[in-house]
Design an enzyme around this catalytic site. Structure first.
Site: not given
Length: 301
Positions: A162, A203, A46, A134
């Protein structure tokens, strides 16, 4: 370190000439903190980390840490498809004072599960910073096995994962991962289901735009107020869907521009939101009363 709560996958503000807008970034971090989030995650997907050069990357990470001043956790994105580059970034965020490094499964190369494990072990052994794994197969083209996740999680300084593969996986991971490892949802639409299956937090992309709502969802679940949590989750899901109506983070940045937080500028190969996308985003923000709330807050300042 135990990770709990909502962590914002932070958007990176740009000026009209696409240079970093450091003033807007500092102000945005302060607003996130005042909204009650547990931490920020700069320089992830992001945050358009793929379009930041190393100097800009360092600037964003440093500014987030300096602005946070220990009030919340800063988990800095440090991943790459190159192991030596990932180590360099992880060493930088360690020296800058980040609380942890978010390390994505290597993308593009498409390594085997053993290659993924060796990548994380190399980063772990070369650094002294807590690591959050992640796993985002939608972007890496690899969905590593639960057994490989377990092996990575057994490395002493791995403190979280995540995971963007859905809430159904949380219970299975909870059963095999060490207690020290937090399971964080990477999908706002299924965050509540993740919490109900044993997840520790999220998250979040949506918390860029609606941090108080995302925090409220987490709080309601923690209090056992599931029916109320489901209502909030429905609103967050509607917002999440529209924030991915076109490639992210263009919709998020447009929403934030309507709220006066940053310009809608993104760097190529991303482009700004189309007119139809703008209409869709604005309609959802108005339906959820987010624009009026923001205007009311500014009028009180």
């Amino acid at each position: 370190m135990k990770l709990n709560g909502v962590f914002t996958a932070l958007a990176t503000p740009f000026r009209d000439d696409l240079s970093l807008d450091e003033r807007a970034l500092a102000s945005f971090v302060d607003w996130q903190i005042s909204s009650g989030i547990s931490g920020i995650v700069p320089c992830g997907t992001t945050g358009e980390s793929a379009t930041l050069n190393f100097e800009e990357y360092c600037t964003v990470v440093r500014l987030c840490i300096e602005t946070a001043r220990g009030r919340i956790l800063v988990i800095a994105g440090a991943g790459s498809h190159c192991t030596t580059e990932t180590i360099s970034r992880a060493l930088f965020v360690q020296s800058a004072g980040a609380d942890a490094a978010l390390i994505v499964v290597p993308y593009y190369n498409r390594p085997s599960d053993e290659g993924v494990y060796q990548h994380f072990r190399a980063v772990h052994d070369a650094t002294n910073i807590p690591i959050v794994l992640y796993n985002v197969p939608q972007r890496t083209a690899i969905d590593i096995s639960n057994d490989t996740i377990r092996r990575i999680a057994e490395l002493p300084r791995v403190v979280g994962i995540k995971d963007c593969t859905g809430a159904e996986r949380v219970a299975a991971l909870k059963a095999i991962l060490p207690e020290k490892v937090a399971i964080l949802s990477g999908e706002d639409e299924t965050a509540l289901a993740s919490y109900m299956n044993g997840g520790s937090g999220c998250i979040s992309v949506v918390s860029n735009v609606a941090p108080k709502m995302a925090v409220e969802l987490y709080r309601l679940h923690a209090l056992g107020k599931i029916n109320m949590a489901k209502q909030v989750s429905g609103n967050l899901a509607a917002l999440s869907r529209v924030l991915f109506i076109e490639p992210s983070p263009s919709p998020t940045k447009y929403a934030l521009s309507l709220m006066g937080k940053m310009r809608p500028k993104v760097r190529l190969p991303l482009v700004e939101l189309t007119s139809s996308g703008q209409t869709a985003v604005k309609n959802v923000l108005e339906t959820l009363d987010l624009l009026r709330q923001q205007k009311a807050m500014h009028s009180q300042l």
